[in-house]
Design a protein around this motif. Structure first.
Motif, PDB file in Angstrom:
ATOM      1  N   GLY A   1      26.567  50.298 -12.475  1.00 56.21           N
ATOM      2  CA  GLY A   1      25.417  49.865 -13.279  1.00 56.21           C
ATOM      3  C   GLY A   1      24.109  49.984 -12.531  1.00 56.21           C
ATOM      4  N   GLU A   2      24.179  50.510 -11.308  1.00 54.21           N
ATOM      5  CA  GLU A   2      23.016  50.621 -10.430  1.00 54.21           C
ATOM      6  C   GLU A   2      22.245  49.302 -10.348  1.00 54.21           C
ATOM      7  N   ARG A   3      23.005  48.204 -10.132  1.00 51.13           N
ATOM      8  CA  ARG A   3      22.404  46.877 -10.018  1.00 51.13           C
ATOM      9  C   ARG A   3      22.646  46.329  -8.626  1.00 51.13           C
ATOM     10  N   GLY A   4      21.620  45.708  -8.077  1.00 51.60           N
ATOM     11  CA  GLY A   4      21.750  45.107  -6.768  1.00 51.60           C
ATOM     12  C   GLY A   4      21.297  43.664  -6.767  1.00 51.60           C
ATOM     13  N   PHE A   5      21.883  42.895  -5.870  1.00 52.50           N
ATOM     14  CA  PHE A   5      21.588  41.476  -5.726  1.00 52.50           C
ATOM     15  C   PHE A   5      21.515  41.156  -4.235  1.00 52.50           C
ATOM     16  N   VAL A   6      20.494  40.440  -3.852  1.00 47.99           N
ATOM     17  CA  VAL A   6      20.384  39.966  -2.474  1.00 47.99           C
ATOM     18  C   VAL A   6      20.181  38.467  -2.551  1.00 47.99           C
ATOM     19  N   SER A   7      20.916  37.731  -1.732  1.00 44.65           N
ATOM     20  CA  SER A   7      20.669  36.288  -1.648  1.00 44.65           C
ATOM     21  C   SER A   7      20.391  35.924  -0.201  1.00 44.65           C
TER      22      SER A   7
ATOM     23  N   THR B   1      20.615  30.903   8.534  1.00 51.43           N
ATOM     24  CA  THR B   1      20.431  31.732   7.343  1.00 51.43           C
ATOM     25  C   THR B   1      21.577  32.713   7.189  1.00 51.43           C
ATOM     26  N   GLU B   2      21.984  32.929   5.940  1.00 49.12           N
ATOM     27  CA  GLU B   2      22.947  33.982   5.620  1.00 49.12           C
ATOM     28  C   GLU B   2      22.341  34.840   4.528  1.00 49.12           C
ATOM     29  N   ILE B   3      22.403  36.155   4.717  1.00 54.16           N
ATOM     30  CA  ILE B   3      21.868  37.108   3.751  1.00 54.16           C
ATOM     31  C   ILE B   3      23.025  37.954   3.244  1.00 54.16           C
ATOM     32  N   ASN B   4      23.161  38.012   1.927  1.00 56.24           N
ATOM     33  CA  ASN B   4      24.221  38.807   1.309  1.00 56.24           C
ATOM     34  C   ASN B   4      23.601  39.815   0.364  1.00 56.24           C
ATOM     35  N   LEU B   5      24.038  41.061   0.474  1.00 56.41           N
ATOM     36  CA  LEU B   5      23.605  42.118  -0.426  1.00 56.41           C
ATOM     37  C   LEU B   5      24.842  42.653  -1.129  1.00 56.41           C
ATOM     38  N   THR B   6      24.795  42.730  -2.456  1.00 55.63           N
ATOM     39  CA  THR B   6      25.866  43.315  -3.257  1.00 55.63           C
ATOM     40  C   THR B   6      25.242  44.363  -4.152  1.00 55.63           C
ATOM     41  N   TYR B   7      25.839  45.541  -4.165  1.00 52.53           N
ATOM     42  CA  TYR B   7      25.338  46.624  -5.012  1.00 52.53           C
ATOM     43  C   TYR B   7      26.483  47.167  -5.849  1.00 52.53           C
ATOM     44  N   GLU B   8      26.279  47.196  -7.177  1.00 48.27           N
ATOM     45  CA  GLU B   8      27.250  47.731  -8.130  1.00 48.27           C
ATOM     46  C   GLU B   8      26.764  49.105  -8.566  1.00 48.27           C
TER      47      GLU B   8
ATOM     48  N   ARG C   1      17.702  28.445  -1.333  1.00 46.86           N
ATOM     49  CA  ARG C   1      18.188  29.783  -1.679  1.00 46.86           C
ATOM     50  C   ARG C   1      17.093  30.619  -2.317  1.00 46.86           C
ATOM     51  N   VAL C   2      17.183  31.937  -2.088  1.00 47.58           N
ATOM     52  CA  VAL C   2      16.358  32.923  -2.781  1.00 47.58           C
ATOM     53  C   VAL C   2      17.298  34.003  -3.282  1.00 47.58           C
ATOM     54  N   THR C   3      17.112  34.416  -4.539  1.00 46.98           N
ATOM     55  CA  THR C   3      17.888  35.550  -5.047  1.00 46.98           C
ATOM     56  C   THR C   3      16.930  36.649  -5.485  1.00 46.98           C
ATOM     57  N   VAL C   4      17.339  37.873  -5.212  1.00 42.61           N
ATOM     58  CA  VAL C   4      16.561  39.058  -5.554  1.00 42.61           C
ATOM     59  C   VAL C   4      17.452  39.959  -6.384  1.00 42.61           C
TER      60      VAL C   4
END
Length: 177
Positions: free
Chosen positions: A152-158, A142-149, A95-98
């Motif tokens: 709080g202007e926060r983003g996460f990509v896994s 591979t599965e890539i997930n992007l979540t943006y809140e 896994r990689v998280t951004v």
């Protein structure tokens, strides 16, 4: 119940459901991943991160190890981000998280992911903006997930190995916090 009471209940229910939809993620169906990378930045899933010269171990648990790159500012597709973390489970890269902040950064990362892995399906009437957005690209490995809140202007990509990432859950116990 009178017709007026039914209308009041119905309109109240509609308003409540409408308000709740503002707080739920705006998510689209998974998009087929074009050109599955079978890893991240040339590191194949299952590889030992100990063997990657530019990696530094940042945390160790019983089955999971976290790594970061030694040098340079973290980025995704040339877009500066807060962190990029690499995870192995039982010494296999899985896994990689951004993590990133800001609406402009979010737009740049979303554009990069669409360019690299395939465009999102734009369905007429679909809301691409909202308090929470979630997008998924799914390939054979591979599965890539992007979540943006947006609040709080926060983003996460896994970036996850579809075969190895489920093993993170296998190592959780009922007493885990």
């Amino acid at each position: 119940m009178s017709l007026m009471n039914q209308l009041t209940v119905s309109s109240g229910t509609i308003l409540l459901l409408g308000a709740l939809s503002l707080f739920t993620p705006q998510s689209a169906a998974p998009v087929p991943l074009h050109d599955d990378p079978k890893g991240y930045q040339g590191i194949p899933w299952g590889a030992s991160l100990v063997d990657v010269p530019d990696m530094v171990l940042t945390r160790t648990a019983a089955h999971v190890k976290d790594y970061e790159m030694k040098n340079g500012r973290p980025s995704l597709g040339g877009v500066p981000v807060e962190t990029v973390r690499f995870y192995s489970v039982d010494d296999q890269f899985a896994r990689v998280t951004v993590r990133y902040r800001g609406e402009q950064t979010h737009r740049q990362i979303l554009h990069y992911l669409e360019r690299q892995f395939g465009p999102l399906e734009r369905i007429p009437g679909q809301m691409m903006r909202g308090l929470n957005q979630q997008y998924t690209w799914r390939g054979s490995d591979t599965e890539i997930n992007l979540t943006y809140e947006a609040g709080g202007e926060r983003g996460f990509v896994s970036f996850d190995s579809r075969n190895l990432a489920p093993r993170f859950n296998d190592n959780l116990t009922d007493s885990a916090e």
